[in-house]
Design an enzyme around this catalytic site. Structure first.
Site, PDB file in Angstrom:
ATOM      1  N   TRP A  44     -15.737   4.492   3.884  1.00  8.95           N
ATOM      2  CA  TRP A  44     -16.242   4.320   2.519  1.00  8.95           C
ATOM      3  C   TRP A  44     -17.748   4.541   2.474  1.00  8.95           C
ATOM      4  O   TRP A  44     -18.513   3.742   3.011  1.00  8.95           O
ATOM      5  CB  TRP A  44     -15.881   2.917   2.010  1.00  8.95           C
ATOM      6  N   HIS A  98     -14.025   0.146  -3.449  1.00  9.96           N
ATOM      7  CA  HIS A  98     -12.607   0.137  -3.813  1.00  9.96           C
ATOM      8  C   HIS A  98     -12.287  -1.182  -4.520  1.00  9.96           C
ATOM      9  O   HIS A  98     -13.157  -2.072  -4.611  1.00  9.96           O
ATOM     10  CB  HIS A  98     -11.699   0.365  -2.593  1.00  9.96           C
ATOM     11  N   ARG A 117     -18.832   5.439  -4.964  1.00 11.54           N
ATOM     12  CA  ARG A 117     -19.028   5.924  -3.595  1.00 11.54           C
ATOM     13  C   ARG A 117     -20.183   6.903  -3.541  1.00 11.54           C
ATOM     14  O   ARG A 117     -20.355   7.727  -4.444  1.00 11.54           O
ATOM     15  CB  ARG A 117     -17.755   6.581  -3.061  1.00 11.54           C
ATOM     16  N   GLN A 151      -9.836   2.850  -9.749  1.00 18.10           N
ATOM     17  CA  GLN A 151      -8.661   2.598  -8.909  1.00 18.10           C
ATOM     18  C   GLN A 151      -7.789   1.536  -9.557  1.00 18.10           C
ATOM     19  O   GLN A 151      -8.236   0.770 -10.415  1.00 18.10           O
ATOM     20  CB  GLN A 151      -9.087   2.072  -7.527  1.00 18.10           C
ATOM     21  N   VAL A 199      -4.274  -3.401   6.258  1.00 22.38           N
ATOM     22  CA  VAL A 199      -2.801  -3.387   6.202  1.00 22.38           C
ATOM     23  C   VAL A 199      -2.228  -2.993   7.558  1.00 22.38           C
ATOM     24  O   VAL A 199      -2.863  -2.294   8.341  1.00 22.38           O
ATOM     25  CB  VAL A 199      -2.270  -2.404   5.119  1.00 22.38           C
ATOM     26  N   ALA A 252       0.319  -4.240  -0.307  1.00 22.42           N
ATOM     27  CA  ALA A 252      -0.838  -3.877  -1.152  1.00 22.42           C
ATOM     28  C   ALA A 252      -0.865  -2.367  -1.297  1.00 22.42           C
ATOM     29  O   ALA A 252      -0.372  -1.645  -0.436  1.00 22.42           O
ATOM     30  CB  ALA A 252      -2.129  -4.368  -0.506  1.00 22.42           C
TER      31      ALA A 252
HETATM   32  C1  FA5 Z   1      -8.777   2.917  -0.529  1.00 26.26           C
HETATM   33  O1  FA5 Z   1      -9.800   2.855  -1.242  1.00 26.26           O
HETATM   34  C2  FA5 Z   1      -7.967   1.727  -0.200  1.00 26.26           C
HETATM   35  N1  FA5 Z   1      -8.644   0.536  -0.686  1.00 26.26           N
HETATM   36  C3  FA5 Z   1      -6.564   1.870  -0.787  1.00 26.26           C
HETATM   37  C4  FA5 Z   1      -5.602   0.851  -0.273  1.00 26.26           C
HETATM   38  C5  FA5 Z   1      -5.394  -0.318  -0.971  1.00 26.26           C
HETATM   39  C6  FA5 Z   1      -4.900   1.084   0.878  1.00 26.26           C
HETATM   40  C7  FA5 Z   1      -4.490  -1.269  -0.507  1.00 26.26           C
HETATM   41  C8  FA5 Z   1      -3.997   0.142   1.381  1.00 26.26           C
HETATM   42  C9  FA5 Z   1      -3.808  -1.020   0.673  1.00 26.26           C
HETATM   43  P1  FA5 Z   1      -8.874   5.514  -0.368  1.00 26.26           P
HETATM   44  O2  FA5 Z   1     -10.292   5.611   0.108  1.00 26.26           O
HETATM   45  O3  FA5 Z   1      -7.940   6.503   0.186  1.00 26.26           O
HETATM   46  O4  FA5 Z   1      -8.256   4.101  -0.089  1.00 26.26           O
HETATM   47  O5  FA5 Z   1      -8.878   5.653  -1.947  1.00 26.26           O
HETATM   48  C10 FA5 Z   1      -7.702   5.448  -2.699  1.00 26.26           C
HETATM   49  C11 FA5 Z   1      -7.626   6.435  -3.859  1.00 26.26           C
HETATM   50  O6  FA5 Z   1      -8.795   6.381  -4.646  1.00 26.26           O
HETATM   51  C12 FA5 Z   1      -7.546   7.885  -3.385  1.00 26.26           C
HETATM   52  O7  FA5 Z   1      -6.223   8.269  -3.092  1.00 26.26           O
HETATM   53  C13 FA5 Z   1      -8.076   8.622  -4.582  1.00 26.26           C
HETATM   54  O8  FA5 Z   1      -7.061   8.791  -5.531  1.00 26.26           O
HETATM   55  C14 FA5 Z   1      -9.096   7.660  -5.143  1.00 26.26           C
HETATM   56  N2  FA5 Z   1     -10.440   8.072  -4.734  1.00 26.26           N
HETATM   57  C15 FA5 Z   1     -11.070   7.803  -3.573  1.00 26.26           C
HETATM   58  N3  FA5 Z   1     -12.303   8.337  -3.565  1.00 26.26           N
HETATM   59  C16 FA5 Z   1     -12.484   8.945  -4.746  1.00 26.26           C
HETATM   60  C17 FA5 Z   1     -13.541   9.684  -5.373  1.00 26.26           C
HETATM   61  N4  FA5 Z   1     -14.709   9.866  -4.764  1.00 26.26           N
HETATM   62  N5  FA5 Z   1     -13.343  10.176  -6.596  1.00 26.26           N
HETATM   63  C18 FA5 Z   1     -12.172   9.956  -7.226  1.00 26.26           C
HETATM   64  N6  FA5 Z   1     -11.137   9.286  -6.728  1.00 26.26           N
HETATM   65  C19 FA5 Z   1     -11.287   8.775  -5.498  1.00 26.26           C
END
Ligand code: FA5
Length: 329
Positions: A152, A170, A196, A210, A253, A296
């Site tokens: 992140w 997140h 981010r 999210q 997880v 989750a």
């Molecule tokens: C997470 O942020 C984890 N907190 C998700 C999670 C929750 C996993 C609970 C397990 C249990 P990730 O970095 O992959 O995961 O982001 C999740 C989703 O947020 C991505 O699939 C995407 O759809 C969205 N996302 C992430 N970064 C960006 C971005 N810079 N711009 C737009 N959407 C984004």
């Protein structure tokens, strides 16, 4: 016919004429150069005495002038009333469309997601956007120095030992916040804004949304996760969908999975990270991990909106360009 009779007749006809064409007909009938009635009177003068020529001739000339004047006035009047008619408010015409405001596509998707999860008995919970480092990372099994922090790209507001402040990367910190003040069983979703420190491109923004999901109870399994996710997506896209579950890694997880969906005729799309809540997370919020289990998930709301509406670039949502947003009335 005497000049006087002609006058009475002509004036009557001018009065009755209701269009410009009708006036023109009257003009030709009485003042026409070839066969106009007045010309006929003048022609007949040649057989008359000098005295008669003078009186009738004068009367005929006066009548000519009078009729021309009357006709001119009548035509003006007709023109004015036609103009008035044109400008009059016509209640039978279709109305003009008034431009009214409408919801932003991301707001629409957010509302829809909330409605679907509420129908599945989930409670909607929110948390702070300016977050403590411990909630964004430590309580999610990502201690300082853990290489997973690099997953992140963080916008730090204050770096202070391990008590830093940041813009949450997140919605997962709300998992820990909620569990600290509530006892299982429960099922919640957490829609919210995330930040981010990344370079933007067609699918990445520095600010996006999210939806976190968390369900905890004595006997929650991956099967519950699968059911809830599949029910949600079917209701959201209102069509048959194929699902694919891939092993993945998130520190909070175990096991961790990534969920892909495929809509009719489309390609596979990654839509969320998910998994079973890690025992270290339960321990951190003083839950007994031998008694409770939970799943989750976290998905990108912007990505859902892009798929749903066929939007090719996430940055369009934040452009403030009404030529784009007005497509989502
Ligand atoms: C997470 O942020 C984890 N907190 C998700 C999670 C929750 C996993 C609970 C397990 C249990 P990730 O970095 O992959 O995961 O982001 C999740 C989703 O947020 C991505 O699939 C995407 O759809 C969205 N996302 C992430 N970064 C960006 C971005 N810079 N711009 C737009 N959407 C984004």
């Amino acid at each position: 016919m005497s000049v006087e009779q002609l006058r009475i007749e002509a004036i009557k006809e001018i009065k009755e004429a209701s269009t410009q064409e009708a006036c023109e007909k009257v003009r030709i009938k009485y003042l026409g150069r070839k066969e106009g009635k007045l010309i006929e009177v003048l022609k007949s003068l040649k057989d008359m005495s000098v005295e008669e020529k003078r009186t009738i001739g004068t009367a005929a000339n006066e009548l000519h002038q009078l009729l021309e004047h009357e006709l001119e006035e009548k035509i003006e009047k007709i023109k004015r009333s036609e103009e008035e008619k044109k400008n009059r408010f016509d209640v039978t015409k279709p109305g003009k469309r008034i431009a009214s405001g409408h919801l932003h596509p991301l707001t629409k998707v957010d509302k829809e997601v909330r409605t679907i999860f509420s129908s599945l008995n989930f409670t909607i919970v929110e948390g702070p956007e300016l977050e403590k480092e411990t909630y964004n990372f430590d309580k999610l099994n990502i201690p300082a120095g853990h290489s997973a922090r690099d997953m992140w790209d963080t916008l730090w507001v204050k770096k202070e030992g391990t008590n830093g402040l940041l813009m949450r990367t997140h919605t997962s910190p709300v998992q820990a916040r909620y569990m600290e003040s509530h006892n299982p069983p429960f099922q919640i979703i957490v829609p919210g804004r995330c930040f981010r420190y990344e370079a933007t491109d067609a699918s990445h923004e520095i600010n996006f949304y999210q939806i976190e999901g968390l369900m905890v109870g004595p006997d929650i399994t991956l099967a519950n996760l699968k059911f809830i996710i599949e029910t949600f997506f079917k209701k959201f896209f209102k069509q048959k969908i194929e699902f694919r579950y891939r092993p993945s890694y998130f520190p909070f997880v175990e096991p961790g999975i990534e969920v892909d969906i495929r809509l009719k005729g489309g390609k596979w799309l990654e839509v969320m990270g998910a998994g079973m809540v890690h025992r270290n997370v339960f321990d951190g919020v003083k839950y007994n991990h031998t008694q409770v289990q939970g799943f989750a998930f976290g998905m990108g709301l912007d990505r859902l909106a892009m798929i749903k509406y066929g939007v090719p670039d996430i940055r369009l949502f934040y452009s403030g360009d009404v030529r784009f947003t007005k497509n989502f009335r």
